[in-house]
Motif scaffolding. Structure first.
Motif, short mmCIF file in Angstrom:
data_model
loop_
_atom_site.label_atom_id
_atom_site.label_comp_id
_atom_site.label_asym_id
_atom_site.label_seq_id
_atom_site.Cartn_x
_atom_site.Cartn_y
_atom_site.Cartn_z
N GLU A 188 1.06 -1.25 -0.06
CA GLU A 188 0.29 -0.05 0.30
C GLU A 188 1.30 0.99 0.04
O GLU A 188 0.75 2.38 -0.70
CB GLU A 188 -0.77 -0.24 0.56
CG GLU A 188 -2.48 -1.32 0.69
CD GLU A 188 -2.79 -0.46 1.84
OE1 GLU A 188 -2.99 -0.10 3.21
OE2 GLU A 188 -4.59 -1.79 2.38
N GLU A 189 1.66 0.95 0.57
CA GLU A 189 2.66 2.35 1.02
C GLU A 189 3.22 2.47 -0.47
O GLU A 189 4.15 4.24 -1.33
CB GLU A 189 4.01 2.19 1.78
CG GLU A 189 3.49 1.98 2.77
CD GLU A 189 4.27 1.90 4.09
OE1 GLU A 189 5.47 1.74 3.49
OE2 GLU A 189 4.43 1.93 5.62
N LEU A 190 4.00 2.10 -1.39
CA LEU A 190 4.39 2.19 -2.28
C LEU A 190 3.46 1.73 -3.83
O LEU A 190 3.70 3.39 -4.38
CB LEU A 190 4.91 0.62 -3.21
CG LEU A 190 5.77 0.77 -4.81
CD1 LEU A 190 7.03 1.86 -4.88
CD2 LEU A 190 5.77 -1.09 -5.22
N GLN A 192 1.14 4.06 -3.05
CA GLN A 192 0.79 5.82 -2.21
C GLN A 192 1.89 6.68 -3.66
O GLN A 192 1.21 7.79 -3.68
CB GLN A 192 0.19 5.83 -0.55
CG GLN A 192 0.14 7.18 -0.75
CD GLN A 192 -1.33 7.39 -1.24
OE1 GLN A 192 -2.13 6.18 -1.27
NE2 GLN A 192 -1.21 8.83 -0.86
N GLN A 193 2.49 6.30 -3.14
CA GLN A 193 4.28 6.86 -4.18
C GLN A 193 3.61 6.89 -5.33
O GLN A 193 3.94 8.13 -5.77
CB GLN A 193 5.31 6.13 -3.32
CG GLN A 193 5.98 5.97 -1.95
CD GLN A 193 6.78 5.39 -2.07
OE1 GLN A 193 7.63 4.73 -2.55
NE2 GLN A 193 7.19 5.41 -0.37
N VAL A 194 3.04 5.99 -5.96
CA VAL A 194 3.02 6.18 -7.35
C VAL A 194 1.81 6.81 -7.69
O VAL A 194 1.74 7.98 -8.59
CB VAL A 194 2.71 4.51 -7.83
CG1 VAL A 194 2.36 5.35 -9.35
CG2 VAL A 194 4.33 3.56 -7.48
N ARG A 195 1.29 6.91 -6.75
CA ARG A 195 -0.76 8.02 -6.99
C ARG A 195 0.94 9.27 -6.86
O ARG A 195 -0.11 10.00 -7.70
CB ARG A 195 -1.49 7.52 -6.49
CG ARG A 195 -2.47 6.40 -6.76
CD ARG A 195 -3.35 5.77 -5.45
NE ARG A 195 -3.95 4.45 -6.17
CZ ARG A 195 -4.87 3.90 -4.89
NH1 ARG A 195 -4.90 4.52 -3.94
NH2 ARG A 195 -5.27 2.83 -5.63
N GLU A 196 0.92 9.65 -5.56
CA GLU A 196 0.96 11.03 -5.31
C GLU A 196 2.14 11.85 -6.75
O GLU A 196 2.70 12.73 -6.87
CB GLU A 196 2.24 10.93 -3.75
CG GLU A 196 1.67 10.48 -3.12
CD GLU A 196 1.85 10.79 -1.75
OE1 GLU A 196 3.25 10.70 -1.78
OE2 GLU A 196 1.52 10.03 -0.80
N ALA A 197 3.48 10.53 -7.07
CA ALA A 197 4.05 10.75 -8.08
C ALA A 197 3.00 10.74 -9.98
O ALA A 197 3.44 11.74 -10.68
CB ALA A 197 5.58 10.29 -8.65
N SER A 215 0.81 12.95 -9.44
CA SER A 215 -0.73 13.18 -9.05
C SER A 215 -0.93 14.75 -10.22
O SER A 215 -2.10 14.89 -10.13
CB SER A 215 -0.73 13.88 -7.49
OG SER A 215 0.58 14.49 -7.93
#
Length: 899
Positions: A197-199, A201-206, A208
């Protein structure tokens, strides 16, 4: 015996299967059976030629590759190799049968049909599980088998309940083998604890920045700030032809995004710079995805795909530097733009070619070759080395496909069916063998008259066309194998490394390509040309045939020509019509040339258009009857390729003119029975006037004949031999011979410009006939008058008795009853002369002989002045090569002009 028994049994089965005669009709069955057995025993059919079948299979594979079906050719070769271990004596027959059944395999074969030959994979049976065993054996209904029976004395009911719970717990643990399938499964049974889940979330933030929010209820989108690395990745994707967010399908930048840290104008300019690069590459990407039918366009599309694949690899290596960073580095969009520009520049030139092809309404399949050729030369002039190498290699790779029909035409004399890119077409009708060279094959041209071939090949088009026609002629001669001894073992290579080596970098590409292609053409052209020329000279006697033509038509052998002309003139002078019979004329010609020419080769014909029925008119003019005589010489059909029908007509024109000159000379030199009255002198009066005019006419005819033989025919004949020896191919030989015929016609004053002068020459020849006939008439008249005077003087003499006078008159007068067979010709001539006297009296209206000779003298002087002056004027006004000869003839004739 065993073989015969087996053959008989097989024959019975064959008859039953095909004929189907019932067993009751045994007699008919026996008839068919014996007939089949007789055919099988006595058949003379040979086995299938396995070498021919193998050649046909190789030719079929080569044809697949020529038409661009490489995948089909590979599949065909793969199956032939797989069949090789299973080869037996019947394999060639099977292959021959399949080849005969084949119907356009290159066009109708579908490779997907081979999938039906693959055996389907066997589906394994389902695995046996405890659950299936429990269902089949009914373990669910017999639940007591799972109870643990305790027979200890201290057992009780509570313990039994515990045992049931134990059973339930056991059943739950062993649900795979014994649980009831009818119980529904819930979502919790498939639930698992998520990971990463953390990975995520990082992809989604990248990413955005992909979700652009709006302001004021979505009225106006707000700018999304992106980083340099994000734009770099999207730019590389866009240049690779992949869909991106920052650029649409047309490579136009999305105005919603802005690069952080710089002004809006700078960001927009940077976006537009990359968008322009992608826009230039877009036509290449689009064109390379087309599915062309022509092999020439298919190789072009394949070459474009290779160039784009090479570009994608270079862009991927650039992207890899920023994906797997091994050391600190600065991400610079300007640096990336500077780095990719040299890589993209050669492709820009290709894109311009594609755009130009799309803008032209109607283009040929080889149009892109012309554009590539021009672009290679321009890139070399502009010192764009990378563009020069890319376009040069691509042009020569595509040109290899265009060389295939050229190679097939020059080596085999064949054309690919349905090929619309080659410039040679074959006539649908089969022409006679002598016309194969000129009419069987033609070069295609556009409605505007332009040749249907690339511009850069035009200097070699003639040699390509000639080499193929030479092979076709050799095949019709059954001497195609003779060309193999001249064929080069290896043809020159036509690749970029060979044509444009590094040490010739500054040489123009057009010169390098022309030199290389000339060497390639020469390796094919020289083979066919040398073979065909050798056969024409050695096997079919071209030079010997030319000698015979000169002897027949150009009268190179004076004795034989005089024999022919004298026989014809004798018939004309005797008012005989037998010369009009082509069989008689053929016999005269064969007898005249029998010493050097076979009788079957020479023949004669009469052209009825120039034949007159009046014997007196035919004898008195060279314009009629003589032009009707047509001599023919039968040439071998390969020689007729060089000596065309147009050339034979030119020979016939010179032959007629020479015959007309000899007619005038023959009439003037024919022995005239001159009669001199008593007391007259031959050198004075009308006789002197006649001899003077006769001498001038003979001089004029001899001058014309000398001019034709020494200044026209002899030097041009020698020049023809030299030109034939220097000819590189058959077309050059045809051209040399046609030029020879054209030269002798023009130099012999038979051109359109000299028509009045030639007519005036014929008038002088007719004048010679008139002078000779007038002299014969005058001599006949004088002789008759002298006979009459003699007769009267004898009768009136007082010293002569009547008996003696009658005897003397009888002796001086010819008696028809005393003639013998040797005087038949003279009798006919005397009769013709008497008729001529009557006709002359009517025509000349009783003019005296000396007056008539004076008029003829004036006509000759006038005609001579016109001929000499006309030749001089035409020679000075004309720029033709024959003008020099005309001037020489004018100078020769001016000697006889009387001031």
């Amino acid at each position: 015996m065993a073989f015969l028994a087996q053959l008989g049994a097989s024959t019975d089965e064959l008859v039953d299967a095909i004929v189907g005669i019932p067993e009751s009709d045994q007699e008919t069955r026996d008839i068919f059976r014996e007939a089949v057995l007789r055919l099988l025993r006595n058949h003379t059919y040979l086995r299938t030629n396995q070498f021919e079948v193998e050649d046909r299979l190789k030719g079929l594979e080569e044809r697949f590759r020529v038409v661009g079906r490489d995948a089909l050719a590979d599949a065909f070769r793969k199956r032939l190799e797989a069949l090789e271990p299973h080869h037996n004596k019947f394999t060639p027959d099977v292959f021959h049968f399949l080849l005969e059944l084949a119907d356009q395999p290159a066009q109708k074969t579908d490779l997907t049909a081979l999938d039906a030959l693959i055996e389907p994979e066997e589906i394994p049976p389902p695995k046996l599980t405890w659950k299936d065993i429990a269902r089949e054996d009914g373990w669910v209904q017999e639940r007591d088998i799972w109870l643990f029976n305790r027979h200890a004395p201290d057992s009780s009911d509570d313990e039994e309940v515990a045992d049931l719970r134990t059973v339930a717990s056991v059943e739950s643990l062993t649900s795979v083998s014994s649980v009831d399938d009818r119980a529904p499964r819930t979502a919790l049974d498939s639930a698992f604890k998520p990971q990463g889940e953390e990975l995520l979330q990082q992809v989604r933030e990248a990413l955005s920045w992909r979700d652009a929010s709006t302001k004021n209820g979505g009225e106006q989108p707000e700018k999304v700030t992106i980083s340099t690395l994000q734009l770099l990745r999207e730019v590389l994707f866009m240049l690779s032809g992949l869909p991106t967010t920052f650029f649409d399908a047309d490579c136009s930048p999305n105005p919603l995004y802005q690069l952080q840290g710089i002004s809006t104008e700078a960001s927009t300019a940077l976006f537009n710079s990359f968008a322009e690069c992608g826009l230039k590459l877009a036509p290449l990407r689009t064109f390379s995805k087309r599915k062309a039918q022509s092999p020439l366009l298919q190789v072009f599309e394949s070459s474009l795909q290779k160039a784009l694949t090479s570009l994608d690899g270079k862009l991927a290596r650039i992207q890899g530097r920023y994906v797997a960073i091994k050391e600190d580095m600065v991400v610079s969009l300007v640096g990336i733009l500077t780095e990719v520009q040299p890589i993209l520049k050669p492709l820009y030139a290709l894109s311009d070619i594609i755009r130009q092809l799309q803008e032209e309404s109607s283009t040929h399949g080889f149009r892109y070759l012309e554009l590539l050729y021009d672009a290679v030369g321009m890139a070399q002039l502009q010192a764009h080395r990378d563009t020069y190498h890319l376009l040069g290699g691509l042009f020569l790779d595509c040109f290899q496909v265009y060389l295939k029909p050229i190679r097939l035409w020059m080596e085999e004399g064949r054309l690919l069916p349905g090929d619309r890119t080659f410039f040679v077409s074959e006539s649908s009708t089969k022409l006679p063998l002598p016309h194969i060279w000129k009419g069987q094959f033609n070069m295609l041209r556009s409605p505007e008259g332009h040749l249907h071939a690339p511009r850069f090949l035009k200097p070699a088009i003639h040699r390509i066309f000639t080499a193929g026609k030479s092979i076709v002629v050799l095949k019709n001669m059954k001497r195609h194998a003779a060309a193999s001894k001249y064929r080069a073992t290896d043809e020159p290579k036509m690749d970029f490394a060979t044509i444009c080596p590094d040490h010739l970098e500054f040489a123009p590409f057009s010169e390098l390509f022309s030199a290389a292609f000339d060497a390639w053409i020469q390796s094919k052209h020289h083979t066919a040309a040398a073979t065909l020329q050798e056969l024409l000279y050695n096997s079919y006697g071209l030079l010997q045939s030319l000698d015979m033509l000169e002897e027949v038509y150009l009268m190179s052998d004076g004795s034989k020509s005089d024999a022919l002309a004298s026989a014809v003139f004798r018939h004309l002078d005797n008012f005989s019509s037998s010369w009009k019979d082509r069989f008689t004329l053929t016999e005269i010609a064969q007898e005249a040339f029998s010493a050097s020419i076979d009788n079957y080769r020479i023949f004669a014909e009469i052209d009825p258009r120039t034949v007159v029925h009046s014997a007196i008119a035919g004898r008195s003019s060279v314009r009629v009857n003589l032009p009707a005589i047509r001599l023919g010489y039968r040439l071998n059909w390969p020689v007729q390729i060089v000596v065309t029908e147009e050339s034979i007509r030119g020979y016939q024109t010179i032959f007629t003119f020479l015959l007309q000159v000899r007619r005038a000379i023959h009439v003037l030199k024919h022995p005239v029975k001159n009669f001199h009255p008593r007391g007259s002198l031959a050198a004075t009066g009308p006789m002197g006037q006649y001899y003077m005019l006769r001498t001038k006419l003979l001089w004029f005819c001899d001058a014309i004949l000398t001019y034709l033989t020494t200044l026209v025919l002899a030097p041009n004949t020698a020049k023809l031999r030299a030109n034939l020896g220097d000819a590189g191919d058959v077309d050059d030989m045809i051209k040399a011979h046609a030029n020879f015929v054209n030269r002798i016609i023009h130099e012999a004053c038979h051109g359109a410009k000299l028509q009045p002068i030639r007519d005036c020459m014929l008038d002088i020849f007719n004048l010679a006939i008139k002078v000779a006939d007038a002299q014969k008439v005058e001599m006949a008249r004088l002789e008759k008058e002298e006979h009459e005077i003699t007769r009267l003087s004898v009768i009136s003499s007082p010293y002569t008795s009547p008996v003696k006078a009658k005897a003397k008159c009888a002796a001086s007068t010819p008696n028809p009853k005393r003639r013998n067979d040797e005087d038949d010709d003279s009798d006919k001539e005397n009769q013709g002369l008497e008729w001529k006297i009557k006709q002359s009296a009517k025509v000349n209206e009783g003019k005296p002989h000396h007056v008539l000779l004076k008029e003829y003298q004036g006509d000759f002087e006038r005609h001579l002045r016109f001929v000499a002056g006309g030749l001089r004027g035409v020679a000075r006004a004309s720029k033709e090569q024959a003008a020099v000869k005309w001037d020489l003839l004018a100078e020769m004739l001016e000697v006889g002009i009387k001031d």
